[in-house]
Design an enzyme around this catalytic site. Structure first.
Site, short mmCIF file in Angstrom:
data_model
loop_
_atom_site.label_atom_id
_atom_site.label_comp_id
_atom_site.label_asym_id
_atom_site.label_seq_id
_atom_site.Cartn_x
_atom_site.Cartn_y
_atom_site.Cartn_z
CG ASP A 14 17.13 -12.40 17.35
OD1 ASP A 14 16.68 -12.86 16.11
OD2 ASP A 14 18.17 -11.66 17.44
CG HIS A 42 9.16 -14.22 13.09
ND1 HIS A 42 7.85 -13.75 13.19
CD2 HIS A 42 9.76 -13.53 13.58
CE1 HIS A 42 8.03 -12.53 13.51
NE2 HIS A 42 9.24 -12.34 13.79
#
EC number: 6.3.4.4
Length: 438
Positions: A14, A42
């Site tokens: 992340d 993503h």
């Protein structure tokens, strides 16, 4: 050598890789996924429009970029087709530009059932998987019983292999986990449809990438998750099931490691983690830990998983864990993301060492999760800044305190910060050194 760049996370995932890959693919001909599955999320924001990708490489939003899913990726045909649909509805040509290795292991419904049954059985000791079948699919691959994309093109042989592997998994589901079995007939019928839909995209990925390299095409390898979740080098057992590190590129795509020119490590200006596992600099988890600074990081940073929607745990920047990531990946330079999230904090802390139970101090993080859990962070405090850095596009636009913070990270890690991200949009970025030009 600079033609081939790896972009990977150096924390617990992340870190903002998707945006950076999308930004840098303006100069690339190929973007390659080499590990993971649709457990990775993503997030891209382009001109205010948000796109979340899980399997398809981030380069798909660039018209002239070819996107490749390498053999190291475990592929859910169902998830891939679902992800393709909204992109195609927006007029983005996917089938013409997406290429899949025939050696990709398949994720099928019994993998998902097994993943979820195991997490339920673990109870409080649950690892915190996404429940999408990633681990069981990798297990089948290593045990040499897995079905691969290439198997779809001989349906008679596929049916025989499927029957055998499903008998194995259903036996465990019913007898050990007391769960419902998965229908063989239903899975087989699904697979027949996948074969027809995927055929045109399946290629010899190794040969394609080698030919591209020989032509001088620029290739970018897009990592998923982060270094500290690597199956071998992460906080085991609280890890993913693939090699998220630079070493995974060659194994997961068939691209020769000697041809990689630059490795860009992506790191947030602070730290986050989703799910269970040790986190030495943790401030906030929404449950037991409620530090207001940690809450600020989570709220301002919009720290919710793109795949799971789960609240991310937040904490200070950890230079100790970062040094381990640098060792493993031979990082050429960093991209520091979400610098703007630190705006308004009076003081900042950077973890420079771990004090262990025996009084020793570690400057590089340990391997085992048990040792991580016993580490007490040693902090260095720096002044924060009140100025707004959101959307800054040059170093001149950053306050001196922010520049000092970046410089200190460089000093503590021994690696330059070549790119700074100050917002979610691709143009909210400061590029000091371009990886393709390094």
């Amino acid at each position: 050598m600079g033609n081939n760049v790896v972009v990977l996370g150096t924390q617990w995932g992340d870190e903002g890789k998707g945006k950076i890959v999308d930004l840098l693919t303006e100069d690339a001909k190929y973007v390659v996924r080499y590990q993971g599955g649709h457990n990775a999320g993503h997030t891209l924001v382009i001109d205010g429009e948000k796109t979340v990708l899980h399997l398809i490489p981030s380069g798909i939003l660039r018209d002239n970029v070819k996107c490749v899913i390498g053999n190291g990726v475990v592929l859910s045909p169902e998830a891939l087709l679902k992800e393709m649909k909204p992109l195609e509805e927006r007029g983005i040509p996917v089938r013409e530009r997406l290429f899949i290795s025939e050696a990709c292991p398949l994720i099928l419904p019994y993998h998902v059932a097994m993943d979820q049954a195991r997490e339920i059985a673990r109870g409080k000791k649950a690892i915190g998987t996404t429940g999408r079948g990633i681990g069981p699919a990798y297990e089948d691959k290593v045990a040499r019983r897995g079905l691969r994309v290439g198997d779809l093109f001989d349906m008679e042989a596929f049916a025989e292999k499927l029957k055998e592997v499903m008998e194995y998994h259903n036996f465990q589901l019913v007898n050990f986990y007391k769960a419902e079995p998965v229908s063989y007939e239903a899975v087989l019928e699904e697979a027949k449809g996948y074969a027809e839909l995927l055929t045109s995209m399946v290629i010899d990925v190794t040969d394609e990438l080698d030919a591209a390299r020989k032509r001088g095409d620029k290739i970018m390898f897009e990592g998923a998750q982060g270094t500290l979740l690597d199956i071998d080098h992460g906080t085991y057992p609280y890890v993913t099931s693939s090699n998220t590190t630079a070493g995974g590129v060659a194994a997961g795509s068939g691209f020769g490691p000697r041809h990689i020119g630059y490795i860009l490590g992506i790191a947030k200006a602070y730290c986050t983690r989703v799910g269970a596992g040790p986190f030495p600099t943790e401030l906030y988890d929404g449950l037991e830990k409620q530090d207001p600074v940690g809450k600020h990081l989570g709220t301002v940073g919009h720290e919710f998983g793109a795949t799971t929607g789960r609240l991310r745990r937040t904490g200070w920047f950890d230079a100790v864990a970062m040094r381990r990531a640098i060792q493993i990946n031979s990082v050429s330079g960093f991209c520091l993301t979400k610098l703007d999230v630190l705006d308004g904090l009076e003081e900042l802390k950077i973890c420079t060492g771990y004090k262990m139970e025996d009084g020793s101090v570690l400057e590089v993080s340990p391997m085992a999760a048990e040792a991580f859990e016993k580490a007490t962070p040693i902090y260095e405090t720096m002044p924060g800044w009140s100025e707004n850095t959101f959307g800054a596009k040059s170093l001149d636009a950053l306050p001196q305190a922010a520049l000092n913070y970046i410089k200190r990270i460089e000093e503590l890690t021994g690696v330059p910060v070549d790119i700074i991200s100050t917002g979610p949009d691709r143009n909210e970025t400061i590029i000091k050194v371009h990886p393709f030009e390094a």
